[in-house]
Design an enzyme around this catalytic site. Structure first.
Site, mmCIF file in Angstrom:
data_model
loop_
_atom_site.group_PDB
_atom_site.id
_atom_site.type_symbol
_atom_site.label_atom_id
_atom_site.label_comp_id
_atom_site.label_asym_id
_atom_site.label_seq_id
_atom_site.Cartn_x
_atom_site.Cartn_y
_atom_site.Cartn_z
ATOM 1 C CD GLN A 75 -2.767 1.336 2.438
ATOM 2 O OE1 GLN A 75 -3.311 2.389 2.707
ATOM 3 N NE2 GLN A 75 -2.976 0.258 3.157
ATOM 4 C CB SER A 76 3.584 2.550 2.109
ATOM 5 O OG SER A 76 4.607 1.661 1.698
ATOM 6 C CG LEU A 135 12.597 -7.554 -15.335
ATOM 7 C CD1 LEU A 135 12.839 -8.109 -16.746
ATOM 8 C CD2 LEU A 135 13.060 -6.095 -15.272
ATOM 9 C CG ASP A 136 13.657 -13.528 -11.730
ATOM 10 O OD1 ASP A 136 14.165 -12.802 -10.837
ATOM 11 O OD2 ASP A 136 13.713 -14.769 -11.697
ATOM 12 C CE LYS A 194 15.965 -11.931 -5.032
ATOM 13 N NZ LYS A 194 15.314 -12.746 -4.015
ATOM 14 N N GLY A 240 11.515 -4.436 1.635
ATOM 15 C CA GLY A 240 12.071 -4.565 2.975
ATOM 16 C C GLY A 240 13.500 -4.025 2.977
ATOM 17 C CD GLU A 265 -1.677 2.183 8.257
ATOM 18 O OE1 GLU A 265 -1.390 2.424 7.085
ATOM 19 O OE2 GLU A 265 -1.745 3.076 9.129
ATOM 20 C CG ASP A 269 0.627 0.907 4.676
ATOM 21 O OD1 ASP A 269 1.835 0.850 4.918
ATOM 22 O OD2 ASP A 269 -0.123 -0.066 4.807
ATOM 23 N N GLY A 280 -7.588 20.568 19.247
ATOM 24 C CA GLY A 280 -7.223 21.979 19.173
ATOM 25 C C GLY A 280 -7.767 22.768 20.346
ATOM 26 N N GLY A 281 -7.771 24.065 20.203
ATOM 27 C CA GLY A 281 -8.187 24.926 21.301
ATOM 28 C C GLY A 281 -9.691 25.130 21.391
ATOM 29 C CD GLN A 282 -12.115 27.609 19.098
ATOM 30 O OE1 GLN A 282 -12.964 27.684 19.990
ATOM 31 N NE2 GLN A 282 -11.472 28.677 18.667
HETATM 32 N N1 CAO Z 1 12.084 -10.135 -9.234
HETATM 33 C C1 CAO Z 1 12.730 -10.908 -8.357
HETATM 34 N N2 CAO Z 1 12.661 -10.774 -7.028
HETATM 35 C C2 CAO Z 1 11.864 -9.798 -6.570
HETATM 36 C C3 CAO Z 1 11.147 -8.929 -7.418
HETATM 37 C C4 CAO Z 1 11.282 -9.138 -8.815
HETATM 38 N N3 CAO Z 1 10.640 -8.378 -9.702
HETATM 39 N N4 CAO Z 1 10.437 -8.071 -6.657
HETATM 40 C C5 CAO Z 1 10.709 -8.366 -5.370
HETATM 41 N N5 CAO Z 1 11.559 -9.421 -5.316
HETATM 42 C C6 CAO Z 1 12.110 -10.075 -4.121
HETATM 43 C C7 CAO Z 1 13.066 -9.177 -3.406
HETATM 44 O O1 CAO Z 1 14.301 -9.154 -4.064
HETATM 45 C C8 CAO Z 1 13.105 -9.829 -2.029
HETATM 46 O O2 CAO Z 1 14.006 -10.907 -2.054
HETATM 47 P P1 CAO Z 1 15.153 -11.102 -0.925
HETATM 48 O O3 CAO Z 1 14.470 -10.987 0.409
HETATM 49 O O4 CAO Z 1 15.675 -12.467 -1.250
HETATM 50 O O5 CAO Z 1 16.152 -10.036 -1.107
HETATM 51 C C9 CAO Z 1 11.725 -10.437 -1.893
HETATM 52 O O6 CAO Z 1 11.103 -10.287 -3.178
HETATM 53 C C10 CAO Z 1 10.831 -9.867 -0.804
HETATM 54 O O7 CAO Z 1 10.910 -8.478 -0.684
HETATM 55 P P2 CAO Z 1 10.286 -7.710 0.599
HETATM 56 O O8 CAO Z 1 11.140 -7.931 1.817
HETATM 57 O O9 CAO Z 1 10.096 -6.296 0.221
HETATM 58 O O10 CAO Z 1 8.850 -8.389 0.767
HETATM 59 P P3 CAO Z 1 8.100 -9.058 2.014
HETATM 60 O O11 CAO Z 1 6.821 -9.560 1.492
HETATM 61 O O12 CAO Z 1 8.988 -10.058 2.700
HETATM 62 O O13 CAO Z 1 7.845 -7.854 3.035
HETATM 63 C C11 CAO Z 1 7.009 -5.649 3.618
HETATM 64 C C12 CAO Z 1 6.817 -6.934 2.798
HETATM 65 C C13 CAO Z 1 5.961 -4.658 3.209
HETATM 66 C C14 CAO Z 1 6.883 -5.983 5.114
HETATM 67 C C15 CAO Z 1 8.431 -5.075 3.337
HETATM 68 O O14 CAO Z 1 8.553 -4.897 1.942
HETATM 69 C C16 CAO Z 1 8.708 -3.768 4.040
HETATM 70 O O15 CAO Z 1 8.977 -3.725 5.243
HETATM 71 N N6 CAO Z 1 8.701 -2.664 3.280
HETATM 72 C C17 CAO Z 1 9.049 -1.348 3.772
HETATM 73 C C18 CAO Z 1 7.965 -0.770 4.642
HETATM 74 C C19 CAO Z 1 6.645 -0.685 3.923
HETATM 75 O O16 CAO Z 1 6.491 -0.097 2.875
HETATM 76 N N7 CAO Z 1 5.649 -1.257 4.556
HETATM 77 C C20 CAO Z 1 4.284 -1.003 4.144
HETATM 78 C C21 CAO Z 1 3.734 -2.064 3.378
HETATM 79 S S1 CAO Z 1 2.060 -1.647 3.063
HETATM 80 O O17 CAO Z 1 1.272 -2.226 4.398
#
Ligand code: CAO
Length: 423
Positions: free
Chosen positions: A17-18, A72-73, A75, A98, A139, A168, A247-249
């Site tokens: 979401q964010s 797109l992968d 990695k 993350g 969130e 978010d 607020g103040g009201q």
């Molecule tokens: N091709 C290949 N790999 C991909 C990819 C792509 N197109 N897109 C993402 N990935 C992989 C990443 O490389 C990552 O792999 P590694 O951990 O091996 O490096 C993996 O996907 C997971 O990424 P992530 O940590 O962002 O995802 P998650 O589901 O484990 O966590 C979240 C989700 C939201 C907790 C985390 O992204 C986060 O803390 N983000 C920052 C704070 C934030 O925005 N939070 C709000 C989310 S909205 O509620």
């Protein structure tokens, strides 16, 4: 009609979401937003809270309007080549992975900056540098760590999270502002820069008035809080203040006609000092205009429960809309508690484009919140969210300039979905 961000290309690495809140806004202002998603999987929200089998969820569609999707992968070695081309081509990269994910992918800020020194790299993380910088955050974690939960709810109840997604969507908005500032600076310097917004910081910014109150505590009780009039001493941290006005009201949520059966038959009523005499007349308490216990704001503060009780005797004789109309006729600030159902059916919000109906090939028509920010020379037209990988070929050829043979080689190397999906 031209759009404010015409010509700006966004490499959108956001999910959930964010981040998507931020890039959707940029798309609404006219940027070409290219959402990069993992082949076969995509943004995890496509499949979360699904209400129509086989169709992208409302969670996804309502946060990803006006974007194009490329799978797109990143990695995969060939995928990295494509990502490099995207970085060379785009103006802004937005991500909310993350902590450390982009670095692990092999695309640190230094590397991106070397590939395209003009690129603005914008990131959302849960926390800024410090003890929690490596934590993943959602969130409600942000609401709790940013000061919102400890100050929301009633004094004798649990800390509360709010339905407004301040962690978010709130941080997404903060990031968008940072990006626009960086774009403006780039116009002068020709250089990109990093833009970061931490969710804890964004929530704390929105809780600014509570940090104000934290410091006021040192100088005596806060007289606008209900607990002051109730004789409840303050502790050493800002308490939860129920529905007291920040607020103040002084203000409160009061019952209206039908409250016994309708959970939203309430109105927020503000006893704004300049209209106090009108309030007294409307509720049938003209004697309060001259009574020294009620005539002046300071005298009223210890008596807020009594005052709002008397006002509520009046609001309970009206529906929330009758009360709204009557009070507004006297410039008395107030607001009915509107349910999501009432908002969804509100014609004036449809007329301004704040609520829009969107058609989607797999789910049919649905409602969404349109762009709440209106630019007079850059009108927002909300278009549906993309299907997973719907624009992969289009982006590879028309935006990045890959030939058909090169695209076949990229696919052969396993960097794309096996077969492109189309609407
Ligand atoms: N091709 C290949 N790999 C991909 C990819 C792509 N197109 N897109 C993402 N990935 C992989 C990443 O490389 C990552 O792999 P590694 O951990 O091996 O490096 C993996 O996907 C997971 O990424 P992530 O940590 O962002 O995802 P998650 O589901 O484990 O966590 C979240 C989700 C939201 C907790 C985390 O992204 C986060 O803390 N983000 C920052 C704070 C934030 O925005 N939070 C709000 C989310 S909205 O509620």
């Amino acid at each position: 009609m031209s759009k404010a961000l015409d010509g700006i290309k966004v490499l959108d690495f956001t999910h959930v979401q964010s981040g998507p809140t931020c890039t959707q806004l940029l798309a609404w202002f006219g940027a070409d937003v290219l959402k990069v998603e993992r082949p076969g999987v995509g943004d995890i929200t496509r499949g979360q809270l699904q209400d129509v089998k086989g169709a992208d969820s409302l969670y996804f569609t309502m946060l990803n309007h006006n974007k194009r999707s490329i799978t797109l992968d990143t990695k995969n070695a060939k995928g990295k080549e494509v990502l490099t081309r995207l970085i060379q081509t785009c103006d802004i990269l937005v991500e909310n992975f993350g902590p450390g994910v982009l670095d692990r992918m092999g695309f640190s800020w230094e590397k991106i900056h070397a590939i395209n020194p003009k690129m603005i790299v914008a990131s959302i993380k849960g926390f800024g540098p410090g003890p929690y910088e490596d934590c993943k955050v959602y969130e409600n974690v942000a609401q709790c760590t940013g000061g919102a939960a400890s100050t929301t709810g009633f004094r004798d109840g649990l800390p509360l999270v709010t339905g407004a997604q301040i962690g978010d969507s709130g941080t997404g908005l903060h990031l968008a502002i940072g990006i626009l500032a960086a774009l403006n600076q780039r116009n002068a310097t020709g250089k990109g820069q990093r833009v970061t917004a931490a969710m804890q910081d964004g929530v704390l910014n929105l809780c600014r008035v509570k940090l104000r109150d934290q410091q006021r505590l040192a100088h005596g009780p806060m007289t606008e809080y209900s607990q002051y009039g109730e004789g409840v001493p303050f502790g050493d941290a800002v308490p939860r203040a129920g529905n007291d006005s920040g607020g103040g009201q002084p203000g409160r949520i009061l019952k209206c006609k039908g409250w016994e059966t309708d959970p939203n038959a309430y109105i927020y009523f503000i006893t704004q000092a300049p209209v106090w005499e009108k309030i007294c007349d409307v509720i049938g308490a003209p004697e309060w205009k001259t009574d020294p216990d009620f005539a002046k704001p300071v005298a009223r503060l210890p008596r807020l429960n009594q005052i709002f009780g008397r006002i509520e005797d009046w609001t309970m004789t009206k529906t929330k809309f009758e009360a709204m109309n009557e009070l507004n006729a006297h410039d008395i600030p107030c607001g009915p508690i509107l349910s999501m159902k009432e908002l969804a059916e509100d014609q004036s919000l449809r007329d301004t484009g704040t609520i829009v109906e969107v058609d989607h090939p797999k789910r049919g028509k649905y409602l969404s919140v349109g762009n709440p920010i209106k630019l007079s020379d850059s009108k927002t037209e909300v278009t549906r969210s993309p299907l997973l990988g719907e624009h992969t070929e289009e982006i590879l050829s028309a935006v990045l300039g890959f030939s058909a043979a090169e695209i076949a080689a990229i696919r052969e190397a396993g960097a794309l979905d096996p077969a492109p999906k189309r609407a």
